[in-house]
Design a protein around this motif. Structure first.
Motif, PDB file in Angstrom:
ATOM      1  N   LEU A  92     -66.734  -7.881 -78.683  1.00 40.66           N
ATOM      2  CA  LEU A  92     -68.036  -7.219 -78.734  1.00 40.66           C
ATOM      3  C   LEU A  92     -68.068  -5.939 -77.915  1.00 40.66           C
ATOM      4  CD1 LEU A  92     -70.531 -10.229 -78.529  1.00 40.66           C
ATOM      5  CD2 LEU A  92     -70.073  -8.758 -80.493  1.00 40.66           C
ATOM      6  N   GLN A  93     -67.219  -5.872 -76.874  1.00 40.54           N
ATOM      7  CA  GLN A  93     -67.181  -4.669 -76.046  1.00 40.54           C
ATOM      8  C   GLN A  93     -66.249  -3.601 -76.609  1.00 40.54           C
ATOM      9  OE1 GLN A  93     -66.501  -5.681 -71.882  1.00 40.54           O
ATOM     10  NE2 GLN A  93     -68.692  -5.982 -71.637  1.00 40.54           N
ATOM     11  N   ALA A  94     -65.417  -3.971 -77.576  1.00 40.28           N
ATOM     12  CA  ALA A  94     -64.415  -3.026 -78.070  1.00 40.28           C
ATOM     13  C   ALA A  94     -64.551  -2.682 -79.545  1.00 40.28           C
ATOM     14  CB  ALA A  94     -63.008  -3.568 -77.797  1.00 40.28           C
ATOM     15  N   THR A  95     -65.387  -3.410 -80.273  1.00 40.29           N
ATOM     16  CA  THR A  95     -65.601  -3.095 -81.680  1.00 40.29           C
ATOM     17  C   THR A  95     -67.057  -3.390 -82.024  1.00 40.29           C
ATOM     18  OG1 THR A  95     -64.737  -3.409 -83.934  1.00 40.29           O
ATOM     19  CG2 THR A  95     -64.962  -5.384 -82.585  1.00 40.29           C
ATOM     20  N   THR A  96     -67.425  -3.247 -83.275  1.00 42.16           N
ATOM     21  CA  THR A  96     -68.819  -3.443 -83.660  1.00 42.16           C
ATOM     22  C   THR A  96     -69.153  -4.932 -83.774  1.00 42.16           C
ATOM     23  OG1 THR A  96     -68.350  -3.422 -86.038  1.00 42.16           O
ATOM     24  CG2 THR A  96     -68.757  -1.301 -84.980  1.00 42.16           C
ATOM     25  N   VAL A  97     -70.441  -5.232 -83.692  1.00 39.60           N
ATOM     26  CA  VAL A  97     -70.903  -6.603 -83.863  1.00 39.60           C
ATOM     27  C   VAL A  97     -70.539  -7.119 -85.254  1.00 39.60           C
ATOM     28  CG1 VAL A  97     -72.972  -8.033 -84.100  1.00 39.60           C
ATOM     29  CG2 VAL A  97     -72.752  -6.455 -82.176  1.00 39.60           C
ATOM     30  N   LEU A 251     -77.823  -7.592 -87.983  1.00 34.97           N
ATOM     31  CA  LEU A 251     -79.182  -7.135 -88.282  1.00 34.97           C
ATOM     32  C   LEU A 251     -79.982  -6.927 -87.000  1.00 34.97           C
ATOM     33  CD1 LEU A 251     -81.502  -6.552 -90.257  1.00 34.97           C
ATOM     34  CD2 LEU A 251     -81.985  -9.021 -90.284  1.00 34.97           C
ATOM     35  N   TRP A 252     -79.934  -7.899 -86.065  1.00 32.64           N
ATOM     36  CA  TRP A 252     -80.681  -7.747 -84.811  1.00 32.64           C
ATOM     37  C   TRP A 252     -80.176  -6.537 -84.022  1.00 32.64           C
ATOM     38  CZ3 TRP A 252     -83.857 -10.458 -86.945  1.00 32.64           C
ATOM     39  CH2 TRP A 252     -83.751 -11.811 -87.250  1.00 32.64           C
ATOM     40  N   VAL A 253     -78.851  -6.360 -83.975  1.00 35.29           N
ATOM     41  CA  VAL A 253     -78.280  -5.230 -83.228  1.00 35.29           C
ATOM     42  C   VAL A 253     -78.676  -3.906 -83.870  1.00 35.29           C
ATOM     43  CG1 VAL A 253     -76.119  -4.137 -82.494  1.00 35.29           C
ATOM     44  CG2 VAL A 253     -76.371  -6.619 -82.360  1.00 35.29           C
ATOM     45  N   TRP A 254     -78.731  -3.873 -85.196  1.00 34.78           N
ATOM     46  CA  TRP A 254     -79.168  -2.655 -85.892  1.00 34.78           C
ATOM     47  C   TRP A 254     -80.640  -2.356 -85.594  1.00 34.78           C
ATOM     48  CZ3 TRP A 254     -82.481  -2.598 -90.439  1.00 34.78           C
ATOM     49  CH2 TRP A 254     -82.695  -1.303 -90.936  1.00 34.78           C
ATOM     50  N   LEU A 255     -81.488  -3.375 -85.624  1.00 33.11           N
ATOM     51  CA  LEU A 255     -82.915  -3.174 -85.395  1.00 33.11           C
ATOM     52  C   LEU A 255     -83.209  -2.725 -83.963  1.00 33.11           C
ATOM     53  CD1 LEU A 255     -84.443  -6.258 -87.280  1.00 33.11           C
ATOM     54  CD2 LEU A 255     -84.546  -3.842 -87.972  1.00 33.11           C
ATOM     55  N   VAL A 256     -82.471  -3.254 -82.984  1.00 34.70           N
ATOM     56  CA  VAL A 256     -82.746  -2.961 -81.576  1.00 34.70           C
ATOM     57  C   VAL A 256     -81.954  -1.763 -81.062  1.00 34.70           C
ATOM     58  CG1 VAL A 256     -82.652  -3.880 -79.222  1.00 34.70           C
ATOM     59  CG2 VAL A 256     -83.360  -5.355 -81.110  1.00 34.70           C
ATOM     60  N   LEU A 257     -80.666  -1.692 -81.414  1.00 40.01           N
ATOM     61  CA  LEU A 257     -79.780  -0.671 -80.857  1.00 40.01           C
ATOM     62  C   LEU A 257     -79.348   0.388 -81.863  1.00 40.01           C
ATOM     63  CD1 LEU A 257     -77.499  -2.982 -78.676  1.00 40.01           C
ATOM     64  CD2 LEU A 257     -79.519  -1.686 -77.965  1.00 40.01           C
ATOM     65  N   GLY A 258     -79.658   0.183 -83.137  1.00 35.90           N
ATOM     66  CA  GLY A 258     -79.308   1.174 -84.149  1.00 35.90           C
ATOM     67  C   GLY A 258     -77.843   1.211 -84.517  1.00 35.90           C
ATOM     68  N   GLU A 259     -77.088   0.158 -84.203  1.00 34.28           N
ATOM     69  CA  GLU A 259     -75.662   0.111 -84.538  1.00 34.28           C
ATOM     70  C   GLU A 259     -75.501  -0.316 -85.986  1.00 34.28           C
ATOM     71  OE1 GLU A 259     -72.248  -3.036 -83.595  1.00 34.28           O
ATOM     72  OE2 GLU A 259     -72.787  -1.874 -81.811  1.00 34.28           O
ATOM     73  N   THR A 260     -74.914   0.551 -86.790  1.00 39.62           N
ATOM     74  CA  THR A 260     -74.739   0.249 -88.217  1.00 39.62           C
ATOM     75  C   THR A 260     -73.261   0.072 -88.544  1.00 39.62           C
ATOM     76  OG1 THR A 260     -74.653   2.616 -88.734  1.00 39.62           O
ATOM     77  CG2 THR A 260     -76.791   1.542 -88.884  1.00 39.62           C
ATOM     78  N   PRO A 261     -72.924  -0.918 -89.332  1.00 34.14           N
ATOM     79  CA  PRO A 261     -71.528  -1.098 -89.742  1.00 34.14           C
ATOM     80  C   PRO A 261     -71.090   0.008 -90.689  1.00 34.14           C
ATOM     81  CG  PRO A 261     -72.951  -2.649 -90.891  1.00 34.14           C
ATOM     82  CD  PRO A 261     -73.811  -1.949 -89.879  1.00 34.14           C
ATOM     83  N   ASP A 262     -69.798   0.367 -90.657  1.00 32.90           N
ATOM     84  CA  ASP A 262     -69.304   1.406 -91.548  1.00 32.90           C
ATOM     85  C   ASP A 262     -69.033   0.832 -92.939  1.00 32.90           C
ATOM     86  OD1 ASP A 262     -66.815   0.080 -91.332  1.00 32.90           O
ATOM     87  OD2 ASP A 262     -66.318   1.263 -89.564  1.00 32.90           O
ATOM     88  N   ASN A 263     -68.682   1.720 -93.866  1.00 31.90           N
ATOM     89  CA  ASN A 263     -68.506   1.294 -95.265  1.00 31.90           C
ATOM     90  C   ASN A 263     -67.380   0.285 -95.438  1.00 31.90           C
ATOM     91  OD1 ASN A 263     -70.601   2.932 -96.122  1.00 31.90           O
ATOM     92  ND2 ASN A 263     -69.263   4.692 -96.505  1.00 31.90           N
ATOM     93  N   ALA A 267     -67.714  -3.387 -97.018  1.00 31.58           N
ATOM     94  CA  ALA A 267     -66.933  -3.813 -98.181  1.00 31.58           C
ATOM     95  C   ALA A 267     -66.096  -5.052 -97.851  1.00 31.58           C
ATOM     96  CB  ALA A 267     -66.031  -2.678 -98.649  1.00 31.58           C
ATOM     97  N   GLY A 268     -65.376  -5.000 -96.733  1.00 30.54           N
ATOM     98  CA  GLY A 268     -64.555  -6.142 -96.339  1.00 30.54           C
ATOM     99  C   GLY A 268     -65.407  -7.352 -96.004  1.00 30.54           C
ATOM    100  N   GLY A 269     -66.528  -7.111 -95.321  1.00 28.23           N
ATOM    101  CA  GLY A 269     -67.426  -8.201 -94.972  1.00 28.23           C
ATOM    102  C   GLY A 269     -68.041  -8.848 -96.200  1.00 28.23           C
ATOM    103  N   ALA A 270     -68.429  -8.016 -97.178  1.00 25.67           N
ATOM    104  CA  ALA A 270     -69.004  -8.555 -98.409  1.00 25.67           C
ATOM    105  C   ALA A 270     -67.991  -9.434 -99.137  1.00 25.67           C
ATOM    106  CB  ALA A 270     -69.460  -7.419 -99.317  1.00 25.67           C
ATOM    107  N   LEU A 271     -66.727  -8.988 -99.166  1.00 26.75           N
ATOM    108  CA  LEU A 271     -65.679  -9.772 -99.817  1.00 26.75           C
ATOM    109  C   LEU A 271     -65.486 -11.111 -99.114  1.00 26.75           C
ATOM    110  CD1 LEU A 271     -63.423 -10.071-101.882  1.00 26.75           C
ATOM    111  CD2 LEU A 271     -61.931  -8.726-100.369  1.00 26.75           C
ATOM    112  N   ILE A 272     -65.472 -11.089 -97.772  1.00 24.31           N
ATOM    113  CA  ILE A 272     -65.280 -12.319 -97.011  1.00 24.31           C
ATOM    114  C   ILE A 272     -66.467 -13.265 -97.187  1.00 24.31           C
ATOM    115  CG2 ILE A 272     -65.171 -13.249 -94.652  1.00 24.31           C
ATOM    116  CD1 ILE A 272     -63.467 -10.800 -93.916  1.00 24.31           C
TER     117      ILE A 272
END
Length: 288
Positions: A92-97, A251-263, A267-272
């Motif tokens: 969590l400290q080195a990559t995105t949520v 979703l919570w991190v995006w709503l509070v901190l504005g961190e958005t996952p990249d494309n 894509a990889g997350g959707a596949l998984i």
């Protein structure tokens, strides 16, 4: 879920499991809000979790006798849980949520591979199709992280999934009543290992507030809800419910901190996610 009507006990298990999965999804946000270093976070999280679980056992059973560990499997489960905690916080400290949770969602299938290698339990053929889908999704995420500077964090996330997989396998060889002692000792072991490099006394009041919320309320209560709920549900149903964390955490991190996952993560997350949900859905509908 199966197409037949669920009995009331299953509905109760479903409600408890959904509540637990939703509550644990706030863990990533709380850790993100803490400004302390990795070792201090692991120390406070472990101490608070271990103390809270021990207090729960005392109040519910009026004895710490059941807090004893028995056998090699329970010791392995404790060590795997402690290692998973470290890898999770480090990721969590080195990559995105999103990367952490999506990669971490592979843990049940890593557990299947460990069971095949170490316990000689041959998985069904459909499981290998899931593994191929997971590997493809992970490849997309890791390939993008090489250029985004998140590769080290993704490795920690994969370590988290692997340790969690080892924990799941060891847990199958443990007594049913050992679940809470394993969580408690795992938290305390992670704190013990982090202690030489941690600075517990230097933490700010704001950080302490988030860590107390995490270690005293969110993780213990979610653990209790999930442990009670999953006793009345099948493994595929549990897998589907636990995917809520993978979706809600970012979703919570995006709503509070504005961190958005990249494309690539999307894509990889959707596949998984589609692979795991599809497998769980068809497994739940399979007769017998």
């Amino acid at each position: 879920m199966t197409s037949t009507a669920l009995p009331s006990v299953a509905w109760r298990g479903l409600a408890l499991s959904i509540a637990g999965a939703t509550l644990i999804s706030f863990e990533t946000l709380l850790i993100r809000l803490v400004q302390a270093d990795l070792w201090t976070i692991v120390w406070w999280r472990g101490v608070l979790l271990g103390a809270t679980i021990a207090l729960y056992v005392i109040l519910s059973q009026r004895s710490l006798r059941s807090f004893r560990l028995q056998g090699r499997a329970e010791a392995v489960a404790v060590m795997a849980f402690a290692a998973a905690v470290f890898c999770f916080v480090a990721a969590l400290q080195a990559t995105t949520v999103a990367n952490t949770l999506v990669i971490g969602s592979a843990a049940p299938f890593i557990a299947t591979i460990f069971s095949w290698v170490f316990l000689r339990e041959r998985p069904p053929a459909a499981t290998w199709a899931v593994v191929i889908g997971l590997v493809a999704g992970l490849f997309l995420i890791f390939f993008d992280s090489l250029s985004a500077g998140h590769a080290a964090g993704d490795v920690f996330a994969l370590g988290y999934a692997s340790c969690l997989g080892a924990y799941f396998v060891a847990l199958r060889r443990c007594r049913g009543e050992a679940f809470f002692p394993i969580i408690g000792y795992g938290g305390l072991l992670s704190a013990t290992l982090a202690w030489p490099l941690a600075s517990p006394g230097a933490i700010s009041a704001s950080d302490l507030k988030f860590l107390v919320l995490l270690g005293v309320l969110v993780v213990p209560l979610a653990t209790m809800l999930l442990s009670r709920g999953t006793q009345h549900l099948s493994a595929p149903d549990v897998t589907l419910i636990l995917m809520l964390e993978t979706i809600l955490g970012p979703l919570w991190v995006w709503l509070v901190l504005g961190e958005t996952p990249d494309n690539a993560t999307l894509a990889g997350g959707a596949l998984i996610v589609v692979t795991i949900v599809g497998h769980a859905y068809f497994a739940a509908r399979r007769p017998g």
